[in-house]
Scaffold this motif. Structure first.
Motif, mmCIF file in Angstrom:
data_model
loop_
_atom_site.group_PDB
_atom_site.id
_atom_site.type_symbol
_atom_site.label_atom_id
_atom_site.label_comp_id
_atom_site.label_asym_id
_atom_site.label_seq_id
_atom_site.Cartn_x
_atom_site.Cartn_y
_atom_site.Cartn_z
ATOM 1 N N GLY B 66 3.879 35.964 2.334
ATOM 2 C CA GLY B 66 3.812 35.969 0.876
ATOM 3 C C GLY B 66 2.385 36.103 0.357
ATOM 4 O O GLY B 66 2.137 36.817 -0.617
ATOM 5 N N GLY B 69 1.533 39.553 0.542
ATOM 6 C CA GLY B 69 2.227 40.257 -0.538
ATOM 7 C C GLY B 69 1.521 40.074 -1.865
ATOM 8 O O GLY B 69 1.273 41.037 -2.597
ATOM 9 N N TYR B 70 1.178 38.836 -2.178
ATOM 10 C CA TYR B 70 0.497 38.565 -3.454
ATOM 11 C C TYR B 70 -0.921 39.123 -3.465
ATOM 12 O O TYR B 70 -1.440 39.481 -4.530
ATOM 13 N N GLY B 73 -0.272 42.442 -4.532
ATOM 14 C CA GLY B 73 0.183 42.428 -5.919
ATOM 15 C C GLY B 73 -0.953 42.175 -6.900
ATOM 16 O O GLY B 73 -1.114 42.897 -7.887
ATOM 17 N N GLY B 154 8.489 37.583 -10.458
ATOM 18 C CA GLY B 154 7.778 38.474 -9.560
ATOM 19 C C GLY B 154 6.909 39.460 -10.320
ATOM 20 O O GLY B 154 6.802 39.415 -11.544
ATOM 21 N N GLY B 237 2.932 41.368 5.131
ATOM 22 C CA GLY B 237 3.323 41.030 3.765
ATOM 23 C C GLY B 237 2.794 42.042 2.754
ATOM 24 O O GLY B 237 3.511 42.452 1.830
ATOM 25 N N ALA B 241 5.194 44.400 0.412
ATOM 26 C CA ALA B 241 5.086 44.475 -1.046
ATOM 27 C C ALA B 241 4.883 45.917 -1.489
ATOM 28 O O ALA B 241 5.430 46.359 -2.507
ATOM 29 N N ASP B 242 4.121 46.673 -0.691
ATOM 30 C CA ASP B 242 3.878 48.075 -1.034
ATOM 31 C C ASP B 242 5.141 48.907 -0.864
ATOM 32 O O ASP B 242 5.396 49.840 -1.621
ATOM 33 N N ASN B 244 8.203 47.868 -1.309
ATOM 34 C CA ASN B 244 9.123 47.572 -2.423
ATOM 35 C C ASN B 244 8.474 47.786 -3.791
ATOM 36 O O ASN B 244 9.155 47.736 -4.796
ATOM 37 N N VAL B 247 6.438 42.248 -5.674
ATOM 38 C CA VAL B 247 6.228 41.021 -4.917
ATOM 39 C C VAL B 247 6.772 39.861 -5.742
ATOM 40 O O VAL B 247 6.614 39.826 -6.961
ATOM 41 N N SER B 248 7.481 38.970 -5.075
ATOM 42 C CA SER B 248 8.056 37.826 -5.788
ATOM 43 C C SER B 248 8.004 36.597 -4.890
ATOM 44 O O SER B 248 7.733 36.708 -3.691
ATOM 45 N N MET B 251 9.310 36.152 -1.140
ATOM 46 C CA MET B 251 8.559 36.432 0.097
ATOM 47 C C MET B 251 7.995 35.161 0.707
ATOM 48 O O MET B 251 7.666 35.117 1.891
#
Lengths: 249, 324
Positions: B66, B69-70, B73, B154, B237, B241-242, B244, B247-248, B251
């Motif tokens: 996550g 991912g963030y 993001g 997200g 991660g 995120a890339d 999809n 990012v939420s 994850m």
């Protein structure tokens, strides 16, 4: 002559049980010092205090004259204390050679190298092979430890200790579970080993103890009741009564 | 070539073959599926360094997934909304460049793994599992209650980030990037296992007493492994995120941690290609069974049970045979 390993007035209690009472003993250069005592005498507790897996309530442990009482088990190993375990503690999924290389690696201090190939490191391999040759496990070098016999594991314990090039060995019942042949072979090996570093030998096998030891200390109820040459110990009435189980004549 | 090497090559080739077939057959959805498998496999390869090589059962790896991912993001959000991010006196414009985003993802998840690991490694066994889970949940609820980046809803990134010289919007090119990174992570993992550090880590897993007796600093070795593990999962991660473009907090959820662990166990713990086989199988089952029933995970549960009971070496262990 400064002792290589020394405990000074170690005390350790568990509730009402006094596992160590003022235990002071020393291991001098070149000697095999045997520690004997009946079951429950506090030998294991004493070993863990010397190795650093259990802190004493009071008293100190000295290695080469340095106070190591507050060092971790790993730091004491790096300072030159090589132990073997009563119940073999080896890496079971690794080969015999890898276990020996592990010892050499620990001694070399290079355990954070991530780019090199450990089994391609000539210096470590030489060290490991030498130790395996010394205990007679060269033929088993590529065997997985979990496939070794009990006796072979005991030998590997000694080999790994050798790769550490220690200042002193601490051997916790190395003969445990060995047959007569195994005991004899290991006795010969240990007799030779004392030239490299002195040994504190905790052992139940009295034949081996009386053959090997230069000095013997007797631990009973957490206290060392006497220390002396094998001849003195054999003649000591208190020892015979407390440990060897004979009636005093 | 050993049997294990053949199995590994077959696994790698089958993940490569699917998108190539899809390209020829013009089925971009299949490419996305393969990309998803490669990214999840990368997350599993990361976890496997802690779990397989180090024996550290972390139920908090979604935290690193996550954070990666963030990282993507947040960096991309500031670039797309033209609102600079103020870090003290410094002004950061954000970025849409993948390499920079990956670097941020790896460094931030690595820093988090270093802190979480340093605190968690004071414990072991079931307490370690619980404390890593607790850290993961802390970050999950933090993300939910942080409105700046979407909170519970997200954060959407409208256009996929770029990579110099490639068109990342083309599914097959993005797949290529993910596949290459997976390959690199596998190479790192293999090198690590064969290194002095890998031997020390393996010894610490099998017998702490032995590792200590040869003078190894077990907590520090495990912390290093945990940090490297978190970094790789963090990179996965960022890619996820890339993929999809979204990012939420999901994850960061503990279900995500569980999923990553399922990849490793399905494929085979401490097998180099275990997480790859596991993630591929997971994505395949999700796709095939998901079409049959909404509750497809009950079949997954059955399969997992069978693997744990009858094939402890996982899928790779079953195919390649022999001890790990």
């Amino acid at each position: 002559m400064t002792p290589v390993l020394e405990t000074r007035a170690l005390c350790k209690t568990f509730g009402a049980l006094e596992a160590s009472r003022d235990v002071s003993l020393s291991v001098r250069p070149g000697e095999i010092h045997a520690l004997i005592g009946p079951n429950g005498a506090g030998k294991s507790t004493l070993i863990s205090q010397i190795c650093g897996t259990q802190p004493p309530d009071s008293g100190t442990v000295h290695l080469m004259g340095q106070d190591v009482t507050h060092l971790s088990a790993a730091a004491r190993a790096r300072a030159g204390l090589a132990r073997t375990f009563q119940i073999s503690a080896l890496a079971p999924e690794l080969s015999v050679l890898q276990n020996a290389v592990l010892g050499a690696l620990g001694a070399s201090g290079g355990s954070f190298r991530m780019a090199a190939r450990v089994m391609g490191d000539a210096a470590l391999l030489v060290e490991a092979d030498e130790a395996l040759d010394r205990v007679g496990l060269t033929a088993q070098r590529d065997t997985r430890v979990s496939d070794l016999s009990h006796a072979q594991r005991r030998l590997l314990e000694v080999a790994v200790a050798l790769t550490l090039r220690p200042k002193v060995f601490l051997m916790d019942e190395p003969m445990a579970g060995l047959g007569a042949d195994g005991s004899r072979a290991l006795t010969a090996l240990l007799a030779d080993l004392r030239n490299e570093a002195p040994i504190l030998l905790v052992e139940h096998d009295m034949d081996a103890v009386f053959v090997l030891a230069d000095r013997i200390s007797v631990l009973v109820y957490g206290r060392i009741i006497t220390t002396g040459s094998p001849r003195d110990i054999r003649a000591d009435a208190a020892v015979r009564e407390a440990y060897l189980g004979e009636e005093t004549p | 070539m050993s049997r294990a090497a053949v199995v590994n090559a077959a696994i790698a080739l089958s993940i490569l073959a699917v998108p190539l077939y899809a390209l020829a057959a013009d089925e971009p959805f299949l490419i996305t599926l393969a990309t998803r498998a490669a990214i999840l496999a990368l997350a599993g390869v990361g976890l496997n360094i802690a779990l397989g090589q180090g024996g550290l059962v972390s139920l908090g790896h979604a935290a690193f997934f996550g954070i990666g991912g963030y990282a993507m993001g947040i960096v991309a959000f500031h670039a797309q909304s033209f609102t600079p991010l103020m870090i003290g006196p410094l002004e950061f414009q954000g970025s849409k460049s993948m390499p920079l985003i990956w670097l941020v993802a790896i460094l931030s998840s690595g820093a988090a793994a270093l802190v979480i690991g340093a605190l968690s490694l004071r414990t072991s066994g079931v307490y370690f599992i619980m404390i890593t889970l607790a850290f993961g949940q802390m970050l999950f609820y933090f993300a939910i209650s942080w409105p700046a980046y979407g909170g519970e809803d997200g954060l959407s990134i409208y256009v996929r980030n770029g990579f110099p010289g490639l068109n990342t919007l083309d599914p097959i090119q993005f797949f290529g990037i993910c596949f290459a990174l997976l390959g690199a992570a596998l190479w790192i993992s293999a090198r690590l296992a064969a290194s002095p550090f890998g031997l020390a880590l393996a010894a610490a897993r099998q017998s702490v007493a032995r590792a200590q007796a040869v003078g190894l600093n077990v907590p520090r070795i495990q912390l290093a492994a945990f940090t490297i593990s978190g970094m790789i999962t963090g990179l996965a991660g960022a890619l996820f995120a890339d993929l999809n473009r979204f990012v939420s907090p999901t994850m960061l959820s503990w279900q995500m941690s569980g999923e990553i662990m399922v990849f490793v166990i399905l494929g085979g713990t401490a097998r180099l290609f275990g997480p790859v086989a596991g993630a591929a199988l997971y994505v395949l089952l999700e796709h095939l069974l998901g079409g049959i029933s909404e509750f497809w995970q009950i079949y997954l549960g059955g399969l997992l049970l069978a693997v744990v009971l009858f094939a402890r070496g996982g899928l790779v262990g079953l195919l390649a045979g022999g001890a790990r």
